[in-house]
Scaffold this motif. Structure first.
Motif, short mmCIF file in Angstrom:
data_model
loop_
_atom_site.label_atom_id
_atom_site.label_comp_id
_atom_site.label_asym_id
_atom_site.label_seq_id
_atom_site.Cartn_x
_atom_site.Cartn_y
_atom_site.Cartn_z
N TYR A 10 -62.17 73.97 71.00
CA TYR A 10 -61.58 72.81 71.65
C TYR A 10 -62.62 72.24 72.87
O TYR A 10 -63.34 72.89 73.41
CB TYR A 10 -60.71 73.39 72.23
N LYS A 26 -62.86 76.01 64.51
CA LYS A 26 -62.60 74.86 65.44
C LYS A 26 -63.23 75.42 66.94
O LYS A 26 -63.19 76.72 67.35
CB LYS A 26 -61.36 74.26 65.50
N ARG A 64 -64.28 70.63 64.60
CA ARG A 64 -63.92 71.18 63.61
C ARG A 64 -64.91 71.50 62.39
O ARG A 64 -65.80 70.69 62.26
CB ARG A 64 -62.65 70.79 62.64
N GLU A 100 -60.51 68.85 69.04
CA GLU A 100 -61.21 69.83 68.54
C GLU A 100 -62.55 69.45 67.69
O GLU A 100 -62.55 68.72 66.84
CB GLU A 100 -60.54 70.80 67.69
#
Length: 83
Positions: free
Chosen positions: A46, A44, A79, A77
């Motif tokens: 952010y 992930k 991912r 996020e």
């Protein structure tokens, strides 16, 4: 095939993972490639709600693209960015 070839780009746009398709739509080819090169393989990443000019995403993909990420995914996020 090269990424400059329109047929190769069209193929990739149809067959890329959904996140990559979204990135291509939001930040374009060059920034998507830079993002995948820098963050590919991470679980992930952010995206802040307010992008600062010294944020690592800005350094990786440029301010304009980072602000586009903020507009689409700010506070969330990204991912499973593929390699």
């Amino acid at each position: 095939m090269t990424l400059n070839d329109a047929a190769a780009r069209a193929w990739l746009e149809r067959h890329a993972p959904p996140l990559v398709q979204d990135l291509l739509r939001v930040i374009g080819w060059e920034a998507t490639i830079k993002l995948v090169e820098r963050y590919g393989g991470r679980h992930k990443v952010y995206v802040p709600q307010r992008m600062s000019k010294d944020h690592p995403l800005v350094a990786a993909i440029g301010l304009e693209a980072a602000l586009a990420l903020e507009g689409e995914w700010g506070g969330a996020e990204l991912r499973n960015i593929p390699r």
